[in-house]
Design an enzyme around this catalytic site. Structure first.
Site, PDB file in Angstrom:
ATOM      1  N   ARG A 174      16.354  34.050  62.623  1.00  0.00           N
ATOM      2  CA  ARG A 174      16.875  33.700  63.809  1.00  0.00           C
ATOM      3  C   ARG A 174      15.943  33.023  64.642  1.00  0.00           C
ATOM      4  NH1 ARG A 174      20.418  37.389  61.333  1.00  0.00           N
ATOM      5  NH2 ARG A 174      21.999  36.556  59.958  1.00  0.00           N
TER       6      ARG A 174
ATOM      7  N   LYS B 175      22.477  40.600  63.243  1.00  0.00           N
ATOM      8  CA  LYS B 175      23.446  40.863  63.855  1.00  0.00           C
ATOM      9  C   LYS B 175      23.656  42.066  63.518  1.00  0.00           C
ATOM     10  CE  LYS B 175      24.933  36.388  63.594  1.00  0.00           C
ATOM     11  NZ  LYS B 175      25.692  34.856  62.564  1.00  0.00           N
TER      12      LYS B 175
ATOM     13  N   HIS C 171      16.528  26.111  63.626  1.00  0.00           N
ATOM     14  CA  HIS C 171      17.645  27.047  63.220  1.00  0.00           C
ATOM     15  C   HIS C 171      17.086  25.832  62.075  1.00  0.00           C
ATOM     16  CE1 HIS C 171      20.472  29.956  62.661  1.00  0.00           C
ATOM     17  NE2 HIS C 171      21.367  29.168  61.981  1.00  0.00           N
TER      18      HIS C 171
ATOM     19  N   ARG D  58      14.931  27.702  60.150  1.00  0.00           N
ATOM     20  CA  ARG D  58      15.634  28.532  58.665  1.00  0.00           C
ATOM     21  C   ARG D  58      15.927  28.153  57.841  1.00  0.00           C
ATOM     22  NH1 ARG D  58      18.508  33.623  59.105  1.00  0.00           N
ATOM     23  NH2 ARG D  58      19.728  33.208  58.589  1.00  0.00           N
TER      24      ARG D  58
ATOM     25  N   HIS E 268      22.434  37.456  55.051  1.00  0.00           N
ATOM     26  CA  HIS E 268      23.862  36.860  54.766  1.00  0.00           C
ATOM     27  C   HIS E 268      24.624  37.896  54.978  1.00  0.00           C
ATOM     28  CE1 HIS E 268      22.444  32.186  55.125  1.00  0.00           C
ATOM     29  NE2 HIS E 268      22.700  33.189  56.441  1.00  0.00           N
TER      30      HIS E 268
ATOM     31  N   TYR F 120      22.933  26.421  51.135  1.00  0.00           N
ATOM     32  CA  TYR F 120      20.970  26.081  50.730  1.00  0.00           C
ATOM     33  C   TYR F 120      20.940  25.509  49.281  1.00  0.00           C
ATOM     34  CZ  TYR F 120      20.736  27.926  55.069  1.00  0.00           C
ATOM     35  OH  TYR F 120      20.907  28.219  56.582  1.00  0.00           O
TER      36      TYR F 120
END
Length: 295
Positions: free
Chosen positions: A146, A170, A241, A244, A267, A276
């Site tokens: 990110r 995160k 992004h 990414r 994730h 994806y």
């Protein structure tokens, strides 16, 4: 009510360890919610009913907020009320039974392999800034980081001897991501020459710095990316992004398994990564249509 909001923000920052951007988003959404409650004469969270919340969401809709944004507001309120219930500040959660609006999922935009190559070739590696930009672009595409993870990366998170980076994602969750030889070469060149020239004897733990020796910002990197996108002749709008998305899609197209891609992207839910696979299928269909003699 604002006092309870500050207590909640302290709780998610200190006890839950949520990322700064997440906390800022909670503050923004919940301050709007409190302003709405005050405008209709509600001064206590115990007074809030389901119909008040429905009115607030309708108010957001009338202001032109997209479905995704309204759902984010609802999720923030739901989390806030869970905290209020735990602290016995509220007696019920008016958001508990309210369902989020359905969002039509859009497939993420990705670059072709040829477009990626053109983009990565743009920085002038004879200059310190070009060496830095080359290293940033190569690292972003090699790892699927990110943009926040990229600009906040420190030199300690980089291990060029073994060939990996430790990303801090995160919720301060760490993950280890291998890096390509091209990215390693670009980083070595930048660390040996470009970074030293930009720092001019100053000290910094951050990997990527600007002319002043300060860390690159998200906005700064966005501008850099836009400049190289134009130079590469890519007419579509792309964001950090997009690289990414391209990283994940290209891995799957070349046989990587979904679980590995999930781990590298950071994730928590594999269903987030599964989109994806749809992108990869769409790419294959496009190639088939273009090149099959009977298409």
């Amino acid at each position: 009510m604002k006092e309870q909001l500050e207590q909640f923000l302290y709780y998610i920052t200190v006890e839950r360890g949520l990322a700064l951007n997440t906390v800022i988003s909670y503050r923004h959404d919940l301050e709007q919610f409190i302003s709405f409650l005050e405008s209709i004469g509600i001064k206590n969270f115990k007074e809030v009913k389901r119909e008040h919340l429905a009115g607030y969401l309708e108010n957001l809709h009338n202001k032109g907020l997209a479905t995704r944004s309204r759902n984010r507001h609802l999720a923030a309120i739901r989390s806030f009320y869970k905290y209020l219930l735990r602290e016995k500040i509220a007696e019920s959660n008016p958001a508990a039974q309210m369902e989020s609006s359905q969002i039509q999922k859009k497939l993420p935009q990705v670059l072709s392999l040829e477009e990626v190559e053109r983009l990565l070739d743009q920085p002038d590696v004879k200059t310190p800034l070009g060496q830095r930009d080359k290293a940033m672009l190569e690292l972003l595409y090699a790892t699927g980081l990110r943009v926040t993870e990229l600009v906040r990366m420190t030199t300690e998170q980089l291990n060029l001897e073994v060939g990996y980076v430790t990303a801090l994602g995160k919720g301060h969750k760490e993950r280890i991501i291998p890096i390509t030889e091209n990215a390693q070469d670009a980083l070595k060149e930048y660390l040996q020459h470009g970074r030293r020239a930009l720092l001019k004897g100053r000290q910094s733990n951050y990997l990527f710095v600007n002319r002043s020796g300060k860390p690159i910002t998200r906005q700064g990197f966005w501008k850099i990316l836009q400049r190289y996108t134009q130079k590469a002749g890519i007419t579509r709008h792309i964001s950090p992004h997009t690289l990414r998305h391209s990283f994940a899609t290209h891995l799957l197209e070349h046989g990587a398994d979904l679980r590995s891609v999930q781990m590298m992207l950071g994730h928590s839910d594999i269903s987030t990564t599964q989109i994806y696979t749809h992108v990869a299928r769409e790419q294959l269909k496009k190639i088939h249509r273009l090149h099959h003699p009977r298409s």
